[in-house]
Design an enzyme around this catalytic site. Structure first.
Site, PDB file in Angstrom:
ATOM      1  CB  SER A 212      70.430 164.083  -5.228  1.00 38.61           C
ATOM      2  OG  SER A 212      70.105 162.738  -4.951  1.00 38.61           O
ATOM      3  CG  ASN A 213      73.563 160.329  -3.097  1.00 37.68           C
ATOM      4  OD1 ASN A 213      73.060 159.388  -3.694  1.00 37.68           O
ATOM      5  ND2 ASN A 213      73.209 160.648  -1.851  1.00 37.68           N
ATOM      6  CG  HIS A 214      76.560 159.967  -8.965  1.00 44.96           C
ATOM      7  ND1 HIS A 214      75.939 160.572 -10.020  1.00 44.96           N
ATOM      8  CD2 HIS A 214      77.719 160.649  -8.769  1.00 44.96           C
ATOM      9  CE1 HIS A 214      76.687 161.560 -10.470  1.00 44.96           C
ATOM     10  NE2 HIS A 214      77.776 161.638  -9.715  1.00 44.96           N
TER      11      HIS A 214
END
Ligand code: CTP
Length: 403
Positions: A212-214
């Site tokens: 995923s990402n932030h």
């Protein structure tokens, strides 16, 4: 949405839920409002005048005020001061008097004397609420242009579940803010359907892990709220669950594939798409069906990722009646990269957004960026809260579309 510099007159009448009203006063004040409180004689049985005076930072107004205030317009000065009157809890008795236009105490006098919006939050025993007389009075208030909010179904003071309960202060606060905004602010997006996406997608590696990402979804939620405040009917597709204070159709997704399927199902019915989501660009080529276990002596793990489709680029190239905006999350060459994405993804607007910093971008409350419109027009927004930035973006889009 905030209540900065708004004057709220909170009228508390005699229901048990009156004891929660200092919390409501605090919520209004935290949102930037100034609050004055009127309590009826009955309300003083349920909430301490001193608590209300402390939290509102004003004297509390009781019926005595009508006798002791020697200003020329003693019965009017509070209503002239107020931008908005909230009656919570509103008892059957006060509702009945207001519906008849009676003015036999400070509360009902203020209600009768005002031309400002008045929001009633009825709270009472369920039998009293269902009575034809009460229902008749509530309909009369609505016909007279007052706003009446339904009580909740829940645990009543009588010890059983039924309809008649006052919503929690946070719910009242949200309803007041939304309703006031929609009643008093310009509504350039009235009649428009706006689709907003929010959050980073999660791409499964196995049943317990993901890539995923932030992205926190904060910008998307702020945009959904700002679009609603501007009058739009909002659909939000999100990979994160955050508190949402507006009525909206919310669709939950996890992966980029799900996000894409939902956007494609919704897009044709929408006037605007605001793509604040951060879909993962890659997903595991072969997600394991069972948890991947470490083998004895294993020191590394190679994961093969495969490219996800570009969702914005997959939408119709020509969308003459629809406005599509994307975000360009960049750590370098901000404007050049954003300009390339604007063209490549057939967008009407891209918001060039510096990320990977402490003060703005992913997973913080502030943001900044430059709006690059298809016609070459650019607007730079300095560092500000995401809520404010969302309002600004909606304002700029409406100006561009001449709405
Ligand atoms: N986007 C999309 N589909 C993807 C990836 C991104 O529709 N698979 C959208 C994002 O929601 C955003 C815009 O495209 O509105 C730009 O996203 P960004 O991550 O900045 O760019 P990418 O196209 O992913 O390019 P790169 O990662 O190479 O910067």
């Amino acid at each position: 949405m905030n209540l900065r510099d708004k004057h709220i007159l909170l009228i508390i009448t005699g229901g048990i839920a009156a004891y929660k009203m200092p919390l409501l006063v605090r919520l209004f004040i935290k949102a930037g409002a100034e609050v004055k409180v009127v309590v009826t004689a009955a309300a003083q049985e349920f909430v301490a005048v001193k608590s209300l005076a402390i939290v509102s930072q004003h004297p509390v107004y009781t019926d005595q005020y009508l006798q002791t205030n020697d200003a020329d317009l003693a019965h009017l000065d509070l209503t002239l001061w107020a931008d908005l009157i909230v009656v919570a809890p509103a008892t059957a008795n006060t509702i009945a008097k207001a519906a008849q236009g009676l003015a036999d105490n400070l509360a009902t006098t203020a209600i009768l004397a005002t031309t400002k919006p008045v929001y009633f939050f009825p709270a009472m025993n369920d039998q009293m609420y269902q009575q034809p007389a009460t229902q008749r009075n509530l309909h009369q208030l609505i016909a007279d242009g007052r706003q009446v909010f339904e009580p909740e179904t829940g645990f009543l003071a009588e010890g059983y579940q039924a309809k008649g309960r006052l919503p929690e202060p946070a719910t009242i606060f949200n309803l007041v803010v939304q309703t006031y905004w929609r009643q008093t602010q310009p509504q350039p997006l009235a009649g428009k359907r706006v689709l907003v996406t929010a959050g980073g997608t999660r791409e499964a590696i196995d049943p317990v892990r993901y890539v995923s990402n932030h992205s926190s979804g904060k910008m998307g939620y702020a945009l959904a709220t700002a679009a609603y405040a501007a009058g739009a009917e909002v659909t939000l597709i999100s990979s994160v669950a955050r508190p949402l204070t507006i009525p909206a159709k919310v669709i939950s997704v996890t992966s980029a594939a799900e996000l894409m399927a939902q956007i494609q199902a919704e897009f044709s019915q929408q006037d605007l798409l605001l793509m604040a989501a951060a879909p993962a660009d890659f997903r595991s080529a072969q997600p394991a069906t069972q948890k991947i276990k470490k083998q004895a002596g294993q020191t590394d793990l190679t994961l093969t990722l495969t490219k996800n489709p570009d969702i914005l680029a997959s939408l119709p190239v020509a969308h003459p009646d629809q406005f599509v905006a994307g975000f360009a999350a960049e750590t370098e060459n901000l404007l050049t990269n954003a300009q390339t994405k604007l063209t490549k993804k057939h967008l009407d607007l891209i918001i060039a957004n510096p990320v990977g910093r402490q003060d703005s971008g992913f997973n913080v409350d502030q943001n900044q960026g430059t709006l690059l419109f298809r016609d070459g027009h650019q607007v730079t927004l300095p560092l500000m809260t995401k809520d404010l930035m969302a309002t600004e973006i909606i304002k700029q889009i409406c100006a561009y579309l001449k709405l």
